[in-house]
Design an enzyme around this catalytic site. Structure first.
Site, PDB file in Angstrom:
ATOM      1  N   ASP A  28      36.937  42.939  50.656  1.00  0.00           N
ATOM      2  CA  ASP A  28      38.374  43.144  50.858  1.00  0.00           C
ATOM      3  C   ASP A  28      38.649  44.476  51.573  1.00  0.00           C
ATOM      4  O   ASP A  28      37.845  45.400  51.517  1.00  0.00           O
ATOM      5  CB  ASP A  28      39.078  43.119  49.493  1.00  0.00           C
ATOM      6  CG  ASP A  28      40.578  42.897  49.621  1.00  0.00           C
ATOM      7  OD1 ASP A  28      41.026  42.408  50.678  1.00  0.00           O
ATOM      8  OD2 ASP A  28      41.302  43.203  48.657  1.00  0.00           O
ATOM      9  N   HIS A  45      38.745  42.555  60.717  1.00  0.00           N
ATOM     10  CA  HIS A  45      37.889  41.399  60.389  1.00  0.00           C
ATOM     11  C   HIS A  45      36.625  41.418  61.246  1.00  0.00           C
ATOM     12  O   HIS A  45      35.529  41.115  60.781  1.00  0.00           O
ATOM     13  CB  HIS A  45      38.651  40.095  60.601  1.00  0.00           C
ATOM     14  CG  HIS A  45      39.834  39.943  59.680  1.00  0.00           C
ATOM     15  ND1 HIS A  45      39.761  40.225  58.340  1.00  0.00           N
ATOM     16  CD2 HIS A  45      41.120  39.561  59.914  1.00  0.00           C
ATOM     17  CE1 HIS A  45      40.952  40.011  57.780  1.00  0.00           C
ATOM     18  NE2 HIS A  45      41.792  39.607  58.720  1.00  0.00           N
ATOM     19  N   LEU A 139      16.065  35.255  50.615  1.00  0.00           N
ATOM     20  CA  LEU A 139      17.406  35.575  50.112  1.00  0.00           C
ATOM     21  C   LEU A 139      18.278  34.322  50.218  1.00  0.00           C
ATOM     22  O   LEU A 139      18.294  33.676  51.261  1.00  0.00           O
ATOM     23  CB  LEU A 139      18.018  36.698  50.969  1.00  0.00           C
ATOM     24  CG  LEU A 139      19.373  37.204  50.525  1.00  0.00           C
ATOM     25  CD1 LEU A 139      19.195  38.315  49.494  1.00  0.00           C
ATOM     26  CD2 LEU A 139      20.166  37.765  51.693  1.00  0.00           C
TER      27      LEU A 139
END
Ligand code: IPE
Ligand code: IPE
Ligand code: MG
Length: 248
Positions: A28, A45, A139
């Site tokens: 965020d 973004h 991962l």
């Protein structure tokens, strides 16, 4: 408890106890990061996406096995249409640009959330990325995209009903196994950047016993050192899972 030492390019980092197996990131603060610089939210973004590379590499380096990133929530459709379009296009761009790289690094990409509602082209792209990386195991990266925790639970309940599982046989495990994260360990740590102290509908079932870490640092500025701090904080916490501390 055993100490965990992670060798990095500069100096070994020693954590006092095992690092979390599964970390969730609520990425965020992109908009506020941009605003503070007099830039458009979309720039925030863009920078947020750039930041993923460093954080994912650091996660691998620190020995974290599962990572879930919150990229677009079911509530984010309520944003202005131009921002929604930009967020949808940026995931497309990210997959296009990073897929081979992630594949080489042994990252298994998974999607959590609804594909329905996304453009067919984007759906195909996500499916291809999942297919290409399905055998990787260094991962596991869950990308929460068009994801909402409540919608996920509703979906699980519908599947359970449709499968005809009798009410008396339904356990917590039944629910867990019908979530997008079925058969993955629950997150041990949820990191939220941007300073808010809320879950915003992220992994609401899975994170019941996760530790929470909130930092005012905006996502585009959250770097390897910030991640190290979060992990250090996690390692200093005592998790009791409703029980009591070991007898003294
Ligand atoms: C998080 O940054 C990214 C997404 C929700 C996709 P925000 O866009 O929420 O940034 P702030 O919270 O407005 O600063
Ligand atoms: C949470 O951030 C969602 C993502 C990071 C994708 P938001 O900015 O959408 O959350 P709220 O509105 O502050 O709760
Ligand atoms: Mg926000």
């Amino acid at each position: 408890m055993d100490n965990v030492t992670t060798q990095t390019q500069d100096k070994p980092i020693v954590f006092e106890s095992p690092v979390p197996k599964h970390v969730g990131f609520i990425m965020d603060g992109n908009g506020r990061w941009a605003k503070a610089r007099g830039l458009r939210r979309s720039e925030g973004h863009r920078q947020g996406v750039e930041n993923l590379k460093e954080i994912l590499e650091a996660c691998g380096e620190f020995g974290i096995k599962y990572v879930t990133i919150y990229a677009f929530s079911t509530e984010n459709w309520n944003r202005p249409q131009a921002e929604v379009s930009f967020l949808l296009s940026i995931i497309d761009y990210y997959i296009e640009r990073e897929l081979d790289n992630l594949d080489k690094q042994g990252v298994q990409l998974r999607h959590i959330g609804e594909l329905d509602g996304l453009a067919p082209r984007l759906q195909r792209k996500i499916q291809k990325a999942i297919e290409q990386t399905r055998n990787n195991d260094r991962l596991i990266l869950n990308v929460a995209f068009n994801y909402g925790g409540r919608a996920e639970i509703v979906r699980a309940v519908k599947q359970i009903v449709a499968a005809g599982i009798p009410a008396e046989e339904i356990t917590e495990q039944t629910i867990s196994q019908h979530l997008y994260t079925a058969f993955q360990p629950d997150p041990d740590l949820i990191i939220r950047t941007g300073g808010e102290l809320r879950l915003s509908n992220f992994l609401i079932w899975q994170a019941t016993y996760a530790e929470y870490y909130s930092t005012p640092v905006f996502w585009p500025d959250f770097n390897r050192e910030e991640l190290r701090k979060a992990l250090e904080h996690y390692c200093s916490r005592e998790r009791r899972f409703g029980g009591v501390k070991d007898e003294e």
